[in-house]
Enzyme design. Structure first.
Site, PDB file in Angstrom:
ATOM      1  N   GLY A  78     -14.523-102.620  58.172  1.00 23.92           N
ATOM      2  CA  GLY A  78     -13.218-103.298  58.256  1.00 23.92           C
ATOM      3  C   GLY A  78     -12.590-103.398  56.873  1.00 23.92           C
ATOM      4  N   HIS A  79     -13.381-103.859  55.896  1.00 22.32           N
ATOM      5  CA  HIS A  79     -12.880-103.925  54.525  1.00 22.32           C
ATOM      6  C   HIS A  79     -12.517-102.523  54.019  1.00 22.32           C
ATOM      7  CE1 HIS A  79     -15.787-107.483  54.473  1.00 22.32           C
ATOM      8  NE2 HIS A  79     -14.649-108.056  54.162  1.00 22.32           N
ATOM      9  N   GLY A 115     -16.472-110.046  49.825  1.00 24.23           N
ATOM     10  CA  GLY A 115     -17.675-109.245  49.649  1.00 24.23           C
ATOM     11  C   GLY A 115     -18.469-109.062  50.927  1.00 24.23           C
TER      12      GLY A 115
END
Ligand code: AMP
Length: 287
Positions: free
Chosen positions: A39-40, A34
């Protein structure tokens, strides 16, 4: 915009995946803790190329934090994460509760022995045991065909690949390049801990990696010499404290003395309260 479907329960998640599989869907999982950033989201976007159903998990995994580490203060903002994942039109958020993942009496862990040992493993005992355990559990719960991981956490990818090979886990592992801020600092949820002067100081990791690469391109092959330059570059920055800088072979992570082929340079430095990692394959064509 349609609301983001989300599941918290383990059995419900397994049932959802069984149904998707029966319909012939290819499930792609992006595991995260989370506090999502670009990047995620780069993994989430890449996931769309590898299957039909994109599942993102958000689970800050207590098993991969030592008691002295930042589990309690790890940044969280579920509302914002949901908004970002809704905008990306992912198919499902899986957001389990810690007491469902590790119920009372829990006692089974996955230990990937060799490749967990150097680098972060040497400084965070038990960290990769926690990572390998939760990833295998997520694979058993979400039952993906494919899972994506970022190369910013290079050793993590090696640990997960080793685990899936050793335990015959039928999930394709895709590795994705590190996404950086415009000044080169690798994106990380932990960058949130940095004040303005520390954020500036964090650039020293990337500049040390760049200096090492320039040396290798200039013909230097002695790992000791390259390491010295890296240590020197980090030590010039008074707000940074180097934890490790190691050159190793990119597969098994054994230390190398000579850079005579693609070689991993992995770095960890503390800047303020943030433990930052970064890496680069030296002698490769990475920009
Ligand atoms: P985390 O939430 O830190 O556990 O990260 C979840 C996934 O995103 C892991 O596979 C990370 O390697 C990946 N990731 C984190 N930061 C980056 C980044 N800057 N670039 C690419 N992937 C990243």
């Amino acid at each position: 915009m349609a609301a983001l479907p989300s599941i918290r329960g383990i059995r419900e998640m397994q049932a959802w995946s069984d149904h998707a599989r029966r319909e012939g869907k290819r499930i792609v999982l992006v595991p995260t803790m989370g506090f999502l950033h670009e990047g995620h989201l780069s993994l989430v976007r890449e996931a769309g190329k590898h299957g039909d159903c994109r599942v993102v998990s958000i689970f800050a995994n207590p098993a991969q934090f030592a008691p002295s580490e930042d589990f309690d203060s790890y940044p969280r903002d579920l509302e914002r994460d949901v908004r970002l994942l809704t905008e990306e039109r992912v198919d499902l958020l899986f957001n389990p509760a810690a007491e469902d993942i590790y119920p009372a009496g829990y006692q089974t862990y996955v230990d990937v022995e060799e490749v967990s040992r150097p680098l972060c493993g040497a400084h965070r005992p038990g960290h990769f045991r926690g990572v390998a355990t939760v990833v295998l559990k997520l694979f058993n719960i979400v039952r993906p065909h494919v899972a994506l991981f970022g190369l910013k956490d290079y050793q993590q990818v090696r640990v997960i690949r080793r685990m899936t090979e050793d335990l015959n886990v039928d999930v394709d592992i895709i590795e994705c390049p590190t996404v950086r801020e415009p000044d080169g600092v690798a994106m990380s949820s932990r960058n949130r801990y940095l004040g303005p002067a520390e954020r500036e100081a964090a650039r020293c990791l990337q500049s040390a990696l760049g200096k090492a690469e320039a040396l290798v391109r200039g013909g230097e092959t002695a790992a000791r010499r390259i390491r010295e330059v890296v240590v020197d570059e980090i030590s010039r920055q008074p707000l940074a404290r180097l934890e490790y800088a190691d050159l190793c072979d990119p597969r098994e992570l054994h230390p190398v003395e000579e850079v005579d082929g693609p070689t991993l340079l992995a770095l960890c430095a503390w800047v303020g309260n943030a433990r930052l990692i970064d890496n680069r394959i030296l002698g490769d064509d990475e920009p």
